[in-house]
Design a protein around this motif. Structure first.
Motif, PDB file in Angstrom:
ATOM      1  N   LYS A 111      15.281 -19.574  14.638  1.00 50.22           N
ATOM      2  CA  LYS A 111      15.423 -20.326  13.401  1.00 50.22           C
ATOM      3  C   LYS A 111      15.613 -19.423  12.179  1.00 50.22           C
ATOM      4  O   LYS A 111      16.438 -19.694  11.314  1.00 50.22           O
ATOM      5  CB  LYS A 111      14.210 -21.236  13.201  1.00 50.22           C
ATOM      6  CG  LYS A 111      14.211 -22.008  11.904  1.00 50.22           C
ATOM      7  CD  LYS A 111      14.183 -23.487  12.139  1.00 50.22           C
ATOM      8  CE  LYS A 111      14.349 -24.349  10.902  1.00 50.22           C
ATOM      9  NZ  LYS A 111      14.065 -23.773   9.618  1.00 50.22           N
ATOM     10  N   TYR A 166      16.964 -16.655  11.909  1.00 50.32           N
ATOM     11  CA  TYR A 166      18.316 -16.097  11.835  1.00 50.32           C
ATOM     12  C   TYR A 166      19.333 -17.184  11.530  1.00 50.32           C
ATOM     13  O   TYR A 166      20.304 -16.965  10.811  1.00 50.32           O
ATOM     14  CB  TYR A 166      18.637 -15.371  13.131  1.00 50.32           C
ATOM     15  CG  TYR A 166      17.743 -14.179  13.319  1.00 50.32           C
ATOM     16  CD1 TYR A 166      16.690 -14.217  14.219  1.00 50.32           C
ATOM     17  CD2 TYR A 166      17.905 -13.040  12.541  1.00 50.32           C
ATOM     18  CE1 TYR A 166      15.845 -13.139  14.358  1.00 50.32           C
ATOM     19  CE2 TYR A 166      17.055 -11.953  12.677  1.00 50.32           C
ATOM     20  CZ  TYR A 166      16.021 -12.012  13.594  1.00 50.32           C
ATOM     21  OH  TYR A 166      15.192 -10.957  13.716  1.00 50.32           O
ATOM     22  N   GLN A 167      19.070 -18.353  12.088  1.00 47.08           N
ATOM     23  CA  GLN A 167      19.945 -19.481  11.733  1.00 47.08           C
ATOM     24  C   GLN A 167      19.912 -19.684  10.220  1.00 47.08           C
ATOM     25  O   GLN A 167      20.944 -19.825   9.577  1.00 47.08           O
ATOM     26  CB  GLN A 167      19.474 -20.761  12.426  1.00 47.08           C
ATOM     27  CG  GLN A 167      19.667 -20.755  13.931  1.00 47.08           C
ATOM     28  CD  GLN A 167      19.191 -22.053  14.573  1.00 47.08           C
ATOM     29  OE1 GLN A 167      18.467 -22.829  13.953  1.00 47.08           O
ATOM     30  NE2 GLN A 167      19.590 -22.279  15.807  1.00 47.08           N
ATOM     31  N   HIS A 206      19.242 -17.617   8.026  1.00 49.70           N
ATOM     32  CA  HIS A 206      19.912 -16.506   7.363  1.00 49.70           C
ATOM     33  C   HIS A 206      21.415 -16.752   7.292  1.00 49.70           C
ATOM     34  O   HIS A 206      22.057 -16.544   6.267  1.00 49.70           O
ATOM     35  CB  HIS A 206      19.618 -15.211   8.127  1.00 49.70           C
ATOM     36  CG  HIS A 206      20.326 -14.030   7.573  1.00 49.70           C
ATOM     37  ND1 HIS A 206      19.862 -13.338   6.470  1.00 49.70           N
ATOM     38  CD2 HIS A 206      21.484 -13.446   7.940  1.00 49.70           C
ATOM     39  CE1 HIS A 206      20.703 -12.359   6.204  1.00 49.70           C
ATOM     40  NE2 HIS A 206      21.703 -12.389   7.079  1.00 49.70           N
TER      41      HIS A 206
END
Ligand code: SF4
Ligand code: SF4
Lengths: 674, 331
Positions: free
Chosen positions: A660, A662-663, A665
């Protein structure tokens, strides 16, 4: 972009003109709702009233005028009348003339007054006269308002058009704006502006040659016109905002066989990229010889995430339309109705979306009812063929006694209506009906899975049907096998691509020789519109390993929730069938992450990919650049976005597989992109 | 430099010498035969339309296994040469179905998304996951099959000046296999993305066989290089010089990591390495993106960089400008 355009855009973006909108007065007298008045006259009188209620509204520094101030339109029938009509008739959508391509060019070039002179005393002619006068009256009020504001240049343009032939590019654009504006006010919708570059190029060329405009000043006019198309688009009927059918077609073969891509075609692509607005939506007609540079211009738009241009392939569409019986010069002159159906400007009263063939549901039903009795795929296919033929006939049988609300004003833009005194709602040169075909890829996937696992594997038909009935609960291994280890349309696998071709061919066979009640033929297509949602809801778990509740793909696209090899295989797969026979319309859609475009050379590569599709015989292609909204939705519904690819750093990955944080981001990064 | 005949045209089988790699870190390299004909390679991904991996429309093959351990590595599933389990921990709904399907049973509890110690990558849990959130990364391919898969699109590659790129992991760790695939490709452009950490003999073959070499230059200071990548810089430096002196088109790629190599001297070292190299295509500058650690969880590793992830990497393009070195920044 000039300062003037920037200012107009800001004004519009801030919706300052919405303040001028007024609601319909409660006590508005609907004089046309008189039982003794025929429907044609009612429509004309309502148009007259609607235009009379309008108050001219001018932006500062206006270039192309006309803005709606009265959003609502009362119906021409009262509830009891409408109930009686719907009782005895088949009503398509809202009942109005829709999804056509009016021939604005012919009317613009001679002016409304020349048309008016041809009118006699019949009912349609009376209605047309009322309509023309109403349009010209409002135009005169706009001219007066411009004068009062001290804008003599605009006033002179409005003195001239649409009554008389335009002398300049600006006048031609203004004429089109008014004529198209009045179309909405008549109650018609989803009608396209057609081959805009062909309509306008003579005026642009003349201005440039005579030195009346410079390239810069003419480009400003074009952008002003595009801006004007977005002023009222929130008022137009549609499934979603923006689904308003206000599209234009660029390029493509002309009726005389020459190529029509011109200076203005190029300008339109550039203006659209600069303005980044949803209207007008652009269809770009291409062929195997279209230079890469044209695709690159188109891809610049794709990169912005606008969802257009949509590409149409002349090499497939023109012979396909000819084979359906369209005259060669008409076939060459095709435009796009609303979303993606092929339509002939000024000559077709085709109803391109009168129904849909649910491929996936049909194959599913055949399997459920007959799989245990079948010994080979050929036997299944024979039953599917029968079912497709039966479904098409049933659909047609249900569409009898069509009633379309007359559109005397819109009839001005269709060949022969004025001469024959017959309203466009009653028909034109072409009166064909189109059927969508939904879920062809999952249908083929089901057949391929059954062939591999049942007829050539060790899965008993009963076991498969049991697993489907259980929605695969407790049948994980089988589901996995069906879903991930069977051939899938979209992966360049002949075993299943051949089945897609066979299903489409069968559909084309099924409609061949059929006629509708207006004497027109039936066109088979690859589109879905909203039908795919309805059809998916009717399905349980299916033989391709799809669980109940998983949506069907829209239009001509691979199943969702499967593993795809990538865009090259996808394009090869979907360009294999002979799409000339299913040319009602319905594009292949490919999605890209906007991160794909982070380097300039990606433009060329995507353009090459599009050209590949066209050169291999694909008919229609639409590309999406995936943006933040879709990624946010993907976080909520990862199951629907398995194939959503995002570029993360030096690599691309499946969005739903990322953690999540990184999503988030990547979503944040997408926010920073313009 | 090369023990293959200089007369031998590209695209034809070169005799692969038997090299002792010396950097295998106890990794069991896949079985390899002398000319790659029967070799099996372990591939962890095949990606069509890889727009950042060379010219034209191309497909990138990701070879599994890497001798380096760069702290910023964004493909942790490319490190081990063996097939391994990957779990989309972000999407997992913790239903426990995978755990029940696993032959290891509940003896080795890991909780959460069931990534047990001692996992044999048997794959039994993969179908059990309804969401499809589990997969085995790493598939064995024969050179024949892989070449056939890639040649399927040779027409597209040729029409667009594209082709095939081998990446990883470190593709040269399976050079015999890669070489065997290259011999079977049907006249398409070929490229490799490598750390350059291999023997001189293999590297010479690479330069001879491929149409484009994309090599990383990670850290200029030898000591820091060992610290951040886990390996000796010397062979990489030798291979950068071989590229600069040779005539194989090459791109030098610089991952820019905040606090590790975002210094002027680093850029100057690169400029010095490639200055005057007639076959240099350009230098790629790849500033660090925070998402580098995204996949660690999926392979049961922890992402623990010693540098400050949040800092903005600095780069000094003026160094290249001054020397007239073409470069491209991937943001
Ligand atoms: S089966 Fe899938 S969703 Fe369920 S716990 Fe395992 S990985 Fe998560
Ligand atoms: S792949 Fe690993 S976790 Fe999955 S069943 Fe096999 S041993 Fe268990």
């Amino acid at each position: 972009m000039t300062e003037r355009i920037r200012a107009l855009m800001h004004f519009q973006w801030e919706r300052l003109h919405h303040a001028a909108r007024i609601a319909l007065p409660e006590d508005l007298e609907l004089t046309y709702r008189d039982r003794s008045l025929p429907d044609t006259l009612r429509t004309a009188l309502r148009l007259k009233q609607a235009l009379e209620m309008e108050t001219p509204y001018l932006f500062d520094n206006e270039i192309i005028a006309f803005t709606r101030t009265v959003p609502n339109l009362p119906r021409i029938f009262d509830d009891a009348e409408w109930a009686a009509i719907t009782e005895g008739h088949f009503i398509h959508e809202l009942g109005n003339v829709s999804n056509l391509s009016p021939d604005y060019a012919s009317v613009i070039s001679v002016g409304l007054l020349a048309w008016r002179e041809k009118l006699g005393e019949g009912e349609l002619h009376r209605a047309m006269r009322i309509s023309i006068d109403a349009v010209l009256k409002l135009t005169a009020r706009y001219a007066a308002a411009a004068r009062a504001k001290g804008d003599e240049a605009l006033a002179e343009v409005l003195d001239r058009v649409p009554a008389l032939p335009p002398r300049t590019f600006r006048e031609a654009l203004q004429s089109l704006r008014i004529l198209h504006y009045a179309m909405w006010c008549e109650g018609d919708y989803h009608n396209t502006m057609g081959r805009f570059d062909q309509t306008m190029i003579p005026y642009l060329r003349a201005d440039l040659e005579a030195g009346r405009e410079t390239e810069e000043s003419a480009f400003e006019l074009l952008e002003a016109f595009f801006l004007a198309c977005n002023r009222d688009s929130d008022l137009y009927p549609g499934m979603q905002q923006g689904d308003n059918g206000q599209s234009i077609v660029l390029g493509g073969m002309l009726p005389d066989g020459t190529d029509g891509f011109n200076l203005l075609s190029k300008w339109c692509l550039k203006a659209s990229a600069e303005l980044r607005l949803i209207d007008p939506k652009i269809n770009l007609r291409v062929n195997k010889d279209t230079p890469l540079e044209v695709y690159e211009l188109g891809t610049q738009l794709t990169k912005l995430g606008l969802g257009f241009p949509q590409y149409e392939n002349d090499d497939v569409a023109i012979p396909g339309l000819e084979a359906l019986g369209y005259d060669t010069e008409d076939a060459r002159n095709y435009a796009m109705a609303a979303c993606w159906e092929f339509i002939i400007p000024g000559r077709a009263m085709d109803i391109v979306n009168i129904g849909a063939l649910p491929f996936a549901n049909i194959v599913d039903r055949v399997l459920r009812e007959h799989l245990t009795a079948c010994r080979s795929l050929e036997e299944v296919k024979a039953l599917v063929r029968e079912a497709i033929f039966a479904d098409v006939r049933k659909t047609l049988a249900e569409r009898r006694n069509l009633y379309v609300i007359p559109s005397p004003y819109l009839s001005l833009f269709f060949d022969g209506c004025l001469e024959s005194g017959r309203d466009i709602s009653l028909g034109c040169k072409y009166n064909n009906w189109g059927l969508h075909g939904t879920g062809v890829a999952p249908a083929a996937d089901m057949l391929a899975a059954v062939d591999q696992e049942v007829f050539h594997g060790d899965t008993a038909p009963e076991a498969l049907l049991r697993a489907m009935a259980d929605n695969f609960v407790g049948h994980d291994a089988l589901r996995d096998q069906l879903k991930y280890h069977c051939p899938k349309a979209g992966n360049d696998d002949d075993r299943v691509d051949g089945l897609v071709g066979w299903l489409l061919d069968t559909f084309a066979d099924a409609v061949e020789g059929l006629h509708n009640e207006r004497g027109g033929i039936i066109r088979a297509g690859t589109g879905s519109a909203m039908f795919y949602i309805f059809h998916a809801n009717e399905l349980g778990a299916t033989a391709d390993g799809r669980e109940a509740g998983v949506p069907l793909p829209a239009n001509y696209a691979p199943s969702l929730n499967i593993r795809l090899n990538g865009p090259v295989s996808l394009i090869k797969s979907f360009s294999k069938p002979d799409l000339r026979r299913t040319i009602n319309g319905g594009p292949l859609t490919i999605e890209f992450s906007d991160s794909v475009f982070s380097q300039e050379e990606s433009i060329t590569k995507v353009a090459q990919l599009v050209r590949l599709f066209v050169q291999r015989g694909g008919h229609q292609l639409q590309l999406n650049t995936v943006n933040r909204e879709r990624m946010l939705d993907a976080q909520k519904h990862p199951e629907n976005y398995r194939n959503l690819i995002v570029r993360v750093w030096g690599w691309s990955g499946y969005f739903v597989e990322l953690d999540k944080c990184y999503q988030d981001h990547i979503i944040r990064r997408a926010e920073l992109l313009v | 430099m090369s023990n293959a005949s200089p007369l031998q045209p590209k695209g034809q089988a070169a005799t692969a010498p038997h090299e002792s790699c010396g950097f295998q870190r106890g990794l069991a390299a896949p079985a390899q035969a002398r000319n790659g004909a029967t070799a099996v390679g372990i591939v962890f991904d095949i990606k069509e339309f890889a727009v950042f991996d060379g010219p034209g429309i191309r497909t990138t093959v990701f070879m599994k296994g890497c001798p380096l351990r760069c702290q910023w590595c964004h493909n942790p599933e490319g490190l081990s040469p063996k097939p391994q389990l990957m779990v989309s921990t972000a999407a997992c709904v913790h239903c426990g179905a995978c755990e029940r399907a696993c032959p290891l049973g509940a003896e080795v509890p890991t909780g959460g998304c069931w990534q047990p110690k001692g996992c044999t990558a048997c794959g039994a849990c993969v179908p059990a996951c309804r969401g499809g959130f589990r997969k085995i990364a790493g598939t064995a391919w024969t050179a024949e099959d892989l070449a056939a898969r890639l040649n399927k699109d040779a027409d597209v590659f040729r029409a667009t000046g594209g082709g095939v790129t081998f990446s990883g992991g470190e593709p040269l760790l399976q050079w015999d296999f890669v070489s065997g695939v290259l011999d079977r490709l049907a006249g398409v452009h070929t490229a490799v993305e490598t750390s350059g950490f291999t023997t001189d003999a293999v590297f010479a073959q690479v330069m001879e066989k491929l149409d484009l070499v994309m090599m990383d230059w990670k850290v200029s200071d030898p000591e820091a290089h060992r610290r951040y990548t886990g390996v000796d810089q010397a062979p990489i430096r030798r291979h950068a010089r071989m590229l600069a002196a040779g005539d194989t088109p090459f791109i030098l790629r610089m991952p820019i990591i905040p606090g590790v190599n975002d210094e002027r001297e680093h850029f100057e070292t690169v400029a010095e390495l490639v200055k005057g190299a007639k076959s240099l295509v350009r230098v790629d500058v790849l500033p660090y993106q925070r998402a580098a650690g995204a996949k660690y969880d999926m392979v049961g590793r922890t992402y623990a960089p010693e540098f400050d992830e949040a800092a903005a990497p600095k780069y000094f393009l003026d160094v290249f400008e001054r020397e007239g070195i073409p470069c491209q920044v991937f943001r």
